[in-house]
Design an enzyme around this catalytic site. Structure first.
Site, PDB file in Angstrom:
ATOM      1  N   THR A 188     -20.155  55.333 -28.830  1.00 10.98           N
ATOM      2  CA  THR A 188     -18.910  54.986 -28.164  1.00 10.98           C
ATOM      3  C   THR A 188     -18.840  55.803 -26.881  1.00 10.98           C
ATOM      4  OG1 THR A 188     -16.493  54.881 -28.402  1.00 10.98           O
ATOM      5  CG2 THR A 188     -17.602  56.725 -29.476  1.00 10.98           C
ATOM      6  N   THR A 211     -14.621  52.243 -28.947  1.00 11.96           N
ATOM      7  CA  THR A 211     -15.220  51.145 -29.687  1.00 11.96           C
ATOM      8  C   THR A 211     -15.228  51.523 -31.150  1.00 11.96           C
ATOM      9  OG1 THR A 211     -16.654  50.614 -27.852  1.00 11.96           O
ATOM     10  CG2 THR A 211     -17.488  50.057 -30.029  1.00 11.96           C
ATOM     11  N   GLY A 258     -20.445  53.075 -21.673  1.00 12.37           N
ATOM     12  CA  GLY A 258     -21.582  52.264 -22.089  1.00 12.37           C
ATOM     13  C   GLY A 258     -22.755  52.285 -21.138  1.00 12.37           C
TER      14      GLY A 258
HETATM   15  N1  ASP Z   1     -18.825  51.795 -25.179  1.00 13.97           N
HETATM   16  C1  ASP Z   1     -17.756  50.941 -24.788  1.00 13.97           C
HETATM   17  C2  ASP Z   1     -18.100  50.270 -23.501  1.00 13.97           C
HETATM   18  O1  ASP Z   1     -18.767  50.846 -22.663  1.00 13.97           O
HETATM   19  C3  ASP Z   1     -16.452  51.628 -24.660  1.00 13.97           C
HETATM   20  C4  ASP Z   1     -16.200  52.760 -25.614  1.00 13.97           C
HETATM   21  O2  ASP Z   1     -16.733  52.833 -26.684  1.00 13.97           O
HETATM   22  O3  ASP Z   1     -15.429  53.662 -25.295  1.00 13.97           O
HETATM   23  O4  ASP Z   1     -17.668  49.169 -23.293  1.00 13.97           O
END
Ligand code: ASP
Length: 337
Positions: free
Chosen positions: A248, A197, A251
């Site tokens: 990130t 993200t 999640g």
């Molecule tokens: N945090 C994001 C999610 O869970 C994905 C990521 O940042 O890698 O959708």
């Protein structure tokens, strides 16, 4: 270019990298204005945001403009246009934005709109609400002048069709620099980046803090799945009295501990941004040590003086910094070495 090789190339240009790695802790002295973002692709977003910050603009504008760069980049498979779809082939986007006064807006599971960060800002500024989801978010965006677009690029569609051949639903995220161990080695075609993200934090010349977070979430997720990124307190939190944080990675695990809010609260208790991020990562690792070994989570924080820091569970996390003094991509320190 895949993120790993880009990171390697980017770092070659950093003088400090030729000797010891730059310390991935706090900056030596606070900097204002400043903008920082998750991952190496945050560098381009920072550059755009910097145009606003260096002209004494508002941190919130810097965040929105910066995030739009990553959202529009179709080579980025984990944010905005060109992001990998869910397991039904639909690109669903999540984003949120927040300022230092606690004003915030979020969209979840939004389809067909290239810039969810701007819709999130509009939710914040034009409605009495904080969150709009799915069809309601789309309706709101269309009513406010956003164009309906196809966000599924041929590349991402091809990757999804490849995944469909096995379609084993085992949403474990890939970890940089580690051999990915899925219960089904065919789950991810090749070694694609199946998540990441952009979380952005900015402090402007007048001391105003803002943050934003935008993602297409986990590749080939269940339709309707929402991670931490658009959840205020989980993927992003800003408090002008203290600082801001973003995350990130997986999640679900960040939501379980309301991670970004927790980072800010640790800073409120006097911890540096890096220490605050580290404490939250340690809590996640302690809660479920076995699970923690196989997932990635990274936190990034900026206090209201302009000190930054980061910490991740696994190696491979990086973040980008832009201020008058520096423009760099820094490897994040990690709990597992
Ligand atoms: N945090 C994001 C999610 O869970 C994905 C990521 O940042 O890698 O959708």
């Amino acid at each position: 270019m895949i993120r790993r090789s880009f990171l390697k190339n980017t770092m070659l240009g950093i003088p400090a990298m030729s000797g010891a790695l730059p310390s991935c802790t706090n900056n030596k002295k606070p900097q204002k204005p400043i903008i920082i973002s998750t991952w190496d692709f945050g560098k381009a977003a920072n550059s755009e945001g910097w145009k606003t910050l260096s002209a004494n603009g508002h941190a919130l504008d810097a965040i929105e403009k910066g995030a739009r760069i990553t959202e529009a980049d179709q080579s980025n498979k984990t944010v905005g246009y060109g992001g990998y779809p869910d397991r039904d082939g639909k690109v669903t986007l999540d984003a949120c934005i927040m300022d230092e006064k606690g004003n915030c807006g979020s969209v979840m599971c939004l389809e067909h709109i290239k810039h969810p960060i701007s819709v999130a800002r509009m939710v914040m500024e034009k409605t009495p609400h904080v969150i709009l989801v799915g069809d309601g978010a789309l309706q709101f965006a269309l009513e406010n002048g956003f164009q309906k677009e196809n966000l599924l690029t041929p590349d991402s569609e091809a990757a999804w069709k490849e995944w469909l051949k096995k379609a084993n639903y085992a949403p474990v995220m890939n970890i940089e620099n580690k051999t990915y161990q899925s219960p089904d080695p065919g789950f991810f075609p090749g070694s694609i980046d199946n998540h990441d993200t952009i979380g952005m934090l900015a402090l402007d010349s007048q001391g105003r803090l803002s943050g934003g977070c935008t993602t297409s979430g986990m590749a080939f997720k269940m339709h309707g799945r929402v991670g931490d990124s658009p959840v205020i307190g989980a993927g992003l939190f800003v408090d002008g009295e203290v600082g801001a944080a973003t995350s990130t990675g997986v999640g679900e695990e960040v939501i379980r501990c309301v991670g970004s809010h927790l980072v800010v609260e640790y800073m409120r208790q006097g911890n540096s941004p890096r220490e605050a991020c580290k404490k939250v990562v340690e809590r996640i690792a302690k809660r479920d040590p076995e699970k923690a070994k196989n997932i990635q989570i990274g936190f990034l924080a900026l206090d209201n003086k302009g000190n930054y820091g980061a910490y991740a569970l696994q190696k491979g996390f990086s973040f980008a910094v832009k201020s008058a003094d520096e423009e760099i991509v820094i490897p994040g320190e990690s709990y597992f070495k």
